[in-house]
Design a protein around this motif. Structure first.
Motif, PDB file in Angstrom:
ATOM      1  N   MET A 162      21.279 -28.572  11.712  1.00 51.88           N
ATOM      2  CA  MET A 162      21.066 -29.692  10.786  1.00 51.88           C
ATOM      3  C   MET A 162      22.372 -30.218  10.198  1.00 51.88           C
ATOM      4  SD  MET A 162      17.867 -30.720  10.459  1.00 51.88           S
ATOM      5  CE  MET A 162      17.722 -31.434   8.812  1.00 51.88           C
ATOM      6  N   ALA A 163      23.486 -29.604  10.544  1.00 54.86           N
ATOM      7  CA  ALA A 163      24.786 -30.079  10.055  1.00 54.86           C
ATOM      8  C   ALA A 163      25.123 -31.455  10.621  1.00 54.86           C
ATOM      9  CB  ALA A 163      25.883 -29.076  10.406  1.00 54.86           C
ATOM     10  N   SER A 164      24.554 -31.788  11.793  1.00 56.57           N
ATOM     11  CA  SER A 164      24.800 -33.104  12.379  1.00 56.57           C
ATOM     12  C   SER A 164      23.478 -33.752  12.766  1.00 56.57           C
ATOM     13  CB  SER A 164      25.700 -32.992  13.612  1.00 56.57           C
ATOM     14  OG  SER A 164      24.983 -32.465  14.716  1.00 56.57           O
ATOM     15  N   PHE A 165      23.449 -35.069  12.717  1.00 57.04           N
ATOM     16  CA  PHE A 165      22.233 -35.800  13.062  1.00 57.04           C
ATOM     17  C   PHE A 165      21.895 -35.619  14.541  1.00 57.04           C
ATOM     18  CE2 PHE A 165      20.121 -39.772  14.477  1.00 57.04           C
ATOM     19  CZ  PHE A 165      18.946 -39.621  13.764  1.00 57.04           C
ATOM     20  N   THR A 166      22.919 -35.598  15.394  1.00 58.88           N
ATOM     21  CA  THR A 166      22.699 -35.448  16.826  1.00 58.88           C
ATOM     22  C   THR A 166      21.927 -34.175  17.138  1.00 58.88           C
ATOM     23  OG1 THR A 166      24.720 -36.672  17.339  1.00 58.88           O
ATOM     24  CG2 THR A 166      23.823 -35.257  19.073  1.00 58.88           C
ATOM     25  N   ASN A 167      22.320 -33.076  16.489  1.00 61.64           N
ATOM     26  CA  ASN A 167      21.680 -31.789  16.755  1.00 61.64           C
ATOM     27  C   ASN A 167      20.426 -31.554  15.921  1.00 61.64           C
ATOM     28  OD1 ASN A 167      23.687 -31.045  18.619  1.00 61.64           O
ATOM     29  ND2 ASN A 167      25.011 -30.276  16.999  1.00 61.64           N
ATOM     30  N   GLY A 168      20.345 -32.216  14.773  1.00 64.32           N
ATOM     31  CA  GLY A 168      19.253 -31.945  13.846  1.00 64.32           C
ATOM     32  C   GLY A 168      18.045 -32.845  13.981  1.00 64.32           C
ATOM     33  N   GLN A 169      18.163 -33.940  14.725  1.00 64.59           N
ATOM     34  CA  GLN A 169      17.091 -34.938  14.740  1.00 64.59           C
ATOM     35  C   GLN A 169      15.782 -34.410  15.322  1.00 64.59           C
ATOM     36  OE1 GLN A 169      17.722 -38.293  17.565  1.00 64.59           O
ATOM     37  NE2 GLN A 169      19.647 -37.281  18.079  1.00 64.59           N
ATOM     38  N   ALA A 170      15.852 -33.418  16.199  1.00 69.10           N
ATOM     39  CA  ALA A 170      14.631 -32.887  16.806  1.00 69.10           C
ATOM     40  C   ALA A 170      13.723 -32.194  15.801  1.00 69.10           C
ATOM     41  CB  ALA A 170      14.996 -31.903  17.924  1.00 69.10           C
TER      42      ALA A 170
END
Length: 280
Positions: free
Chosen positions: A84-92
């Motif tokens: 969740m530190a980045s939108f790319t990785n956390g969006q799921a």
């Protein structure tokens, strides 16, 4: 006296089994806050675990599988927090729930739905345990809220495909639908996602009614008359009054292009009876 010694033994065994299960997942107790609250870390992120319920279950039947399942959940939570530190990785992990406007915590990302209800952003690793998404994530991710809601809607539509749809008949042969998911809150929030109309249309038609007396209770109905609907009023109001998180006694009318309030059951202090405040 023997039972007291046995109790100590079981407690010590739980501690040993719990720590061994953590070790197998490369997790450690970074802080023991109390007997039943641990701060657990994977080296990058942490999770505050309240283990009293797991401890009780283990003390009843000594089933180590309960501990393993719980530790797997903790591992997923830690991994999610890291991503969740980045939108790319956390969006799921993004989802949304529906709440009354007055119940939405401050700083939580939300948007208006209809008549005092909000679409509220959450994130989850398993579609069961939900966490509110606060405004700080928008700043950290540098992403507009519209994009966050759009991604969450996409994820909710995927979840809707997995939902069990229970088709039944109420009084006078009225057709009704209920949506079942591991999280009842997410099941109720299905009425907010873009694919909801399409899914309901295939069962009932393009024009239908929705009642949601709590954020864990959603019922979709055929577009029926006032007389039939009023017979359901007592049930709707009772569920609303007894709910942990009440939502609305409104009757929502969904059509192909909008949602409007078709009726409302008044909540009385002196009776569980209900009156339709508006006509359908």
């Amino acid at each position: 006296m023997l039972s007291r010694f046995n109790g100590i033994f079981v407690k010590d065994k739980f501690e040993a089994e719990f720590k061994n299960a953590l070790k197998r997942r490369n997790l450690t107790v970074s802080e023991k806050i109390s007997d039943n609250v641990y701060e657990i870390s994977d080296g990058n992120s942490s999770y505050k675990a309240e283990i009293s319920e797991i401890r009780r279950e283990f003390e009843r039947n000594s089933d180590t599988e309960i501990i393993d399942e719980y530790v797997l959940m903790v591992e997923k939570e830690c991994d999610m927090e890291k991503r969740m530190a980045s939108f790319t990785n956390g969006q799921a992990f993004l989802r949304f729930v529906v709440m009354r406007d007055r119940d939405v915590p401050q700083e939580i990302i939300s948007a208006d739905f209809i008549d005092g209800m909000k679409k509220v952003m959450v994130y989850t690793s398993d579609d069961i345990k939900l966490h509110y998404l606060d405004e700080s994530y928008l700043k950290k991710w540098a992403v507009p809220r519209e994009v966050v809601f759009s991604v969450a809607d996409r994820n909710m539509c995927k979840l809707l495909e997995k939902a069990e749809i229970e088709d039944s008949q109420l009084c006078d042969g009225v057709k009704a639908l209920e949506f079942n998911l591991p999280s009842k809150r997410l099941a109720t929030a299905m009425m907010l996602c873009n694919d909801f109309r399409r899914v309901v249309y295939s069962h009932i038609g393009a024009k239908f009614l929705v009642v949601a007396p709590s954020d864990e209770s959603l019922l979709v109905l055929e577009n029926i008359t006032n007389n039939i609907l009023e017979t359901l009023g007592n049930v709707i109001v009772k569920k609303y009054k007894n709910a942990e998180r009440p939502l609305t006694t409104d009757v929502m009318l969904f059509t192909s292009d909008n949602v409007q309030i078709a009726g409302r059951f008044a909540v009385r202090d002196d009776s569980s009876a209900a009156d339709a405040g508006r006509s359908l």
